[in-house]
Write a protein that holds these residues in place. Structure first.
Motif, PDB file in Angstrom:
ATOM      1  N   ALA A   1      28.517  39.874  46.387  1.00  0.00           N
ATOM      2  CA  ALA A   1      29.928  40.103  46.702  1.00  0.00           C
ATOM      3  C   ALA A   1      30.134  41.559  47.069  1.00  0.00           C
ATOM      4  O   ALA A   1      29.577  42.460  46.438  1.00  0.00           O
ATOM      5  CB  ALA A   1      30.796  39.732  45.506  1.00  0.00           C
ATOM      6  N   ARG A   2      30.926  41.784  48.110  1.00  0.00           N
ATOM      7  CA  ARG A   2      31.243  43.162  48.479  1.00  0.00           C
ATOM      8  C   ARG A   2      32.436  43.651  47.661  1.00  0.00           C
ATOM      9  O   ARG A   2      33.237  42.856  47.162  1.00  0.00           O
ATOM     10  CB  ARG A   2      31.499  43.293  49.976  1.00  0.00           C
TER      11      ARG A   2
ATOM     12  N   ILE B   1      41.903  50.137  41.451  1.00  0.00           N
ATOM     13  CA  ILE B   1      41.581  48.806  40.944  1.00  0.00           C
ATOM     14  C   ILE B   1      40.503  48.210  41.828  1.00  0.00           C
ATOM     15  O   ILE B   1      40.698  48.037  43.033  1.00  0.00           O
ATOM     16  CB  ILE B   1      42.826  47.899  40.913  1.00  0.00           C
ATOM     17  N   ASP B   2      39.360  47.903  41.209  1.00  0.00           N
ATOM     18  CA  ASP B   2      38.198  47.424  41.953  1.00  0.00           C
ATOM     19  C   ASP B   2      38.046  45.915  41.793  1.00  0.00           C
ATOM     20  O   ASP B   2      38.041  45.395  40.669  1.00  0.00           O
ATOM     21  CB  ASP B   2      36.933  48.123  41.452  1.00  0.00           C
ATOM     22  N   PHE B   3      37.918  45.240  42.931  1.00  0.00           N
ATOM     23  CA  PHE B   3      37.701  43.792  42.942  1.00  0.00           C
ATOM     24  C   PHE B   3      36.386  43.476  43.640  1.00  0.00           C
ATOM     25  O   PHE B   3      35.856  44.280  44.406  1.00  0.00           O
ATOM     26  CB  PHE B   3      38.833  43.080  43.702  1.00  0.00           C
ATOM     27  N   LEU B   4      35.888  42.266  43.384  1.00  0.00           N
ATOM     28  CA  LEU B   4      34.719  41.749  44.080  1.00  0.00           C
ATOM     29  C   LEU B   4      35.176  40.586  44.961  1.00  0.00           C
ATOM     30  O   LEU B   4      35.880  39.684  44.497  1.00  0.00           O
ATOM     31  CB  LEU B   4      33.657  41.273  43.086  1.00  0.00           C
ATOM     32  N   LYS B   5      34.768  40.621  46.225  1.00  0.00           N
ATOM     33  CA  LYS B   5      35.195  39.599  47.192  1.00  0.00           C
ATOM     34  C   LYS B   5      34.133  38.504  47.253  1.00  0.00           C
ATOM     35  O   LYS B   5      33.020  38.718  47.738  1.00  0.00           O
ATOM     36  CB  LYS B   5      35.389  40.248  48.558  1.00  0.00           C
TER      37      LYS B   5
ATOM     38  N   GLY C   1      47.675  52.844  48.657  1.00  0.00           N
ATOM     39  CA  GLY C   1      47.629  53.885  49.674  1.00  0.00           C
ATOM     40  C   GLY C   1      46.413  53.804  50.563  1.00  0.00           C
ATOM     41  O   GLY C   1      46.430  54.208  51.722  1.00  0.00           O
ATOM     42  N   LEU C   2      45.316  53.231  50.014  1.00  0.00           N
ATOM     43  CA  LEU C   2      44.048  53.236  50.716  1.00  0.00           C
ATOM     44  C   LEU C   2      43.178  52.120  50.134  1.00  0.00           C
ATOM     45  O   LEU C   2      43.286  51.811  48.945  1.00  0.00           O
ATOM     46  CB  LEU C   2      43.374  54.594  50.514  1.00  0.00           C
ATOM     47  N   VAL C   3      42.337  51.523  50.968  1.00  0.00           N
ATOM     48  CA  VAL C   3      41.420  50.482  50.501  1.00  0.00           C
ATOM     49  C   VAL C   3      40.013  50.841  50.964  1.00  0.00           C
ATOM     50  O   VAL C   3      39.798  51.155  52.141  1.00  0.00           O
ATOM     51  CB  VAL C   3      41.803  49.092  51.040  1.00  0.00           C
ATOM     52  N   LEU C   4      39.077  50.799  50.028  1.00  0.00           N
ATOM     53  CA  LEU C   4      37.673  51.061  50.348  1.00  0.00           C
ATOM     54  C   LEU C   4      36.870  49.768  50.212  1.00  0.00           C
ATOM     55  O   LEU C   4      36.844  49.161  49.149  1.00  0.00           O
ATOM     56  CB  LEU C   4      37.099  52.134  49.417  1.00  0.00           C
ATOM     57  N   GLU C   5      36.240  49.365  51.297  1.00  0.00           N
ATOM     58  CA  GLU C   5      35.359  48.192  51.281  1.00  0.00           C
ATOM     59  C   GLU C   5      33.919  48.679  51.267  1.00  0.00           C
ATOM     60  O   GLU C   5      33.542  49.563  52.048  1.00  0.00           O
ATOM     61  CB  GLU C   5      35.612  47.334  52.525  1.00  0.00           C
ATOM     62  N   ILE C   6      33.120  48.119  50.351  1.00  0.00           N
ATOM     63  CA  ILE C   6      31.727  48.552  50.213  1.00  0.00           C
ATOM     64  C   ILE C   6      30.791  47.358  50.360  1.00  0.00           C
ATOM     65  O   ILE C   6      30.961  46.332  49.699  1.00  0.00           O
ATOM     66  CB  ILE C   6      31.471  49.229  48.855  1.00  0.00           C
TER      67      ILE C   6
END
Length: 473
Positions: A340-341, A413-417, A353-358
């Motif tokens: 999962a990313r 807040i960090d989530f897993l997709k 304000g901002l979203v970081l996808e890893i």
């Protein structure tokens, strides 16, 4: 929502600044011309009363007659050509002067930048050498003293520059103050400018807003007063307990704490340090012969390799203590075993304000998003960017709703997709290397932080209870 990435006022503000600056230049030129005119009049008056002027009268009359005679001889065509020639010559001279000015400025700028780069390179070499020969701290003290003196001199000059317009025309004063504010940190802004802001809303003191400064200030508050609301949720157990009360999906995890050599062989788990930051010491275990080391971006083929790397993490200082936890490995695609990313939402009390996808596999890559779904650069990870898949509107709403239930101006807040949607990962009160954002992003996030802090204080004043949060802690 404030959006620095589409600031429609930027170009208009720039035009106003140029206009005011041009007006000021024209006024200075006018005053100079008036002085020159007055000087010329005095010289003419002085000349008209002199003996030379009186005795040269017959000669002047003859010259006038000669000039009149020559003018009659000149044809109209000749006059036009002469005028055109003079005009062209003047234009060529002007262009040459302009080119010379541009070349001079270009040379000066190139020379200035080269000196800066050379100085920085030399300083880096000096520091490296002084560490070897034992004079590092003497050199460090010199650097600190030089910076302090430099900052003091520049700040004093900038404040003086602003003070020169304290009692000047309003548009001049506003322009001067706005320019100075762009270069001063919050603690460096003089009181007379802060006072002026109350009467002149055009002066944007918000130029000094800084996300980095706000988080550093928050760290000082934590040091002085113990745990802050967002830091309480840094505890994984409490964070999951809080999430469970809200019915948000999360991976299972073991409440036991392990040493690197006491973890039993398992599959479909994530091993991570109990207290860690970033991807250091994080391992995705698909099975005993397929283990992905995130920090090193490589596949380990045995459990022995895993424990050897974990031991190396501790010895290298990547992991502070030999305390590890395990949790469920979530996949974006179960058939192809794609992990999962991450989707990390920078939340400011109910606003993202901002979203970081890893993407962590096959290699570590990053993608920054605005809340409206536009890919951007922020100064962080600029050399490791990729085109991500983004997020849904419902993902954004989930993050904003969750952050509004935490009594803090900021929390990431960090989530897993996954195939089944978002799973909660963790709360991050202080993102790693938060000082690496470029100036525009730092200011934009700093404004969001201050806005969130104001809204939070107002809600607390009104008596908002934060029941789910209080039940957890």
């Amino acid at each position: 929502m404030v959006n620095r990435f589409h600031d429609s006022n930027t170009s208009s503000d720039g035009n106003v600044e140029i206009l005011v600056s041009d007006i000021m230049k024209k006024e200075v030129e006018l005053k100079e011309l008036q002085r020159e005119n007055l000087k010329t009049k005095k010289e003419i008056k002085k000349l008209a009363t002199s003996r030379k002027w009186k005795y040269s009268r017959p000669l002047r009359k003859w010259l006038v007659r000669q000039q009149s005679f020559l003018s009659r001889l000149s044809s109209k065509k000749y006059t036009e050509l002469s005028t055109e020639n003079v005009s062209l010559r003047a234009e060529v001279i002007g262009l040459k002067q302009e080119l010379a000015t541009i070349q001079t400025k270009h040379y000066q700028e190139v020379t200035r930048l080269k000196k800066i780069l050379d100085r920085e390179t030399d300083l880096s070499k000096d520091l490296k050498q002084t560490k070897k020969d034992g004079t590092f701290f003497e050199k460090l003290d010199w650097l600190i003293q030089a910076k302090q003196m430099n900052d003091k001199q520049y700040n004093a000059s900038l404040k003086y520059a602003a003070k020169l317009f304290k009692h000047d025309r309003e548009d001049y004063k506003v322009l001067a103050y706005k320019k100075v504010l762009k270069t001063l940190n919050l603690e460096e802004i003089p009181e007379f400018i802060v006072r002026e802001v109350e009467h002149s809303p055009e002066i944007e003191i918000a130029e000094a807003a800084s996300f980095s400064a706000s988080l550093t200030t928050r760290a000082i508050q934590k040091y002085l007063g113990g745990n802050l609301p967002e830091w309480i949720l840094d505890d994984k157990v409490l964070a999951y307990k809080f999430i469970d009360t809200l019915g948000i999906k999360r991976p299972w995890f073991s409440e036991d704490i392990f040493q690197y050599n006491t973890i039993e062989k398992q599959k479909n788990i994530v091993i991570k340090p109990l207290n860690g930051a970033g991807s250091r010491g994080v391992y995705l275990v698909f099975n005993e012969s397929k283990i992905y080391d995130i920090k090193r971006s490589k596949i380990l083929n045995s459990w022995e390799e895993l424990t050897a790397n974990m031991k190396e993490d501790i010895e290298a200082g990547w992991v502070q203590d030999d305390e590890w936890m395990i949790e469920e490995l979530l996949l974006e695609n179960k058939n192809s075993q794609v992990p999962a990313r991450d989707l990390k939402f920078y939340c400011f009390y109910g606003k993202v304000g901002l979203v970081l996808e890893i993407e962590r596999h096959p290699k570590l890559r990053y993608c920054w998003w605005t809340p409206s779904g536009e890919m951007i650069k922020t100064g962080k990870y600029d050399n490791e960017l990729f085109t991500g898949k983004g997020f849904r509107e419902s993902d954004l709403e989930l993050a904003e709703s969750l952050s509004s239930k935490v009594p803090a101006p900021f929390i990431r807040i960090d989530f897993l997709k996954t195939e089944d949607g978002l799973y909660f990962g963790e709360f991050t009160p202080k993102p790693g290397n938060y000082d690496e954002f470029d100036d525009k992003t730092d200011k934009f996030l700093g404004l969001l932080y201050l806005d969130a802090d104001s809204r939070l204080n107002f809600d607390l004043f009104k008596g908002k209870q934060f029941k789910s949060y209080k039940t957890t802690i």
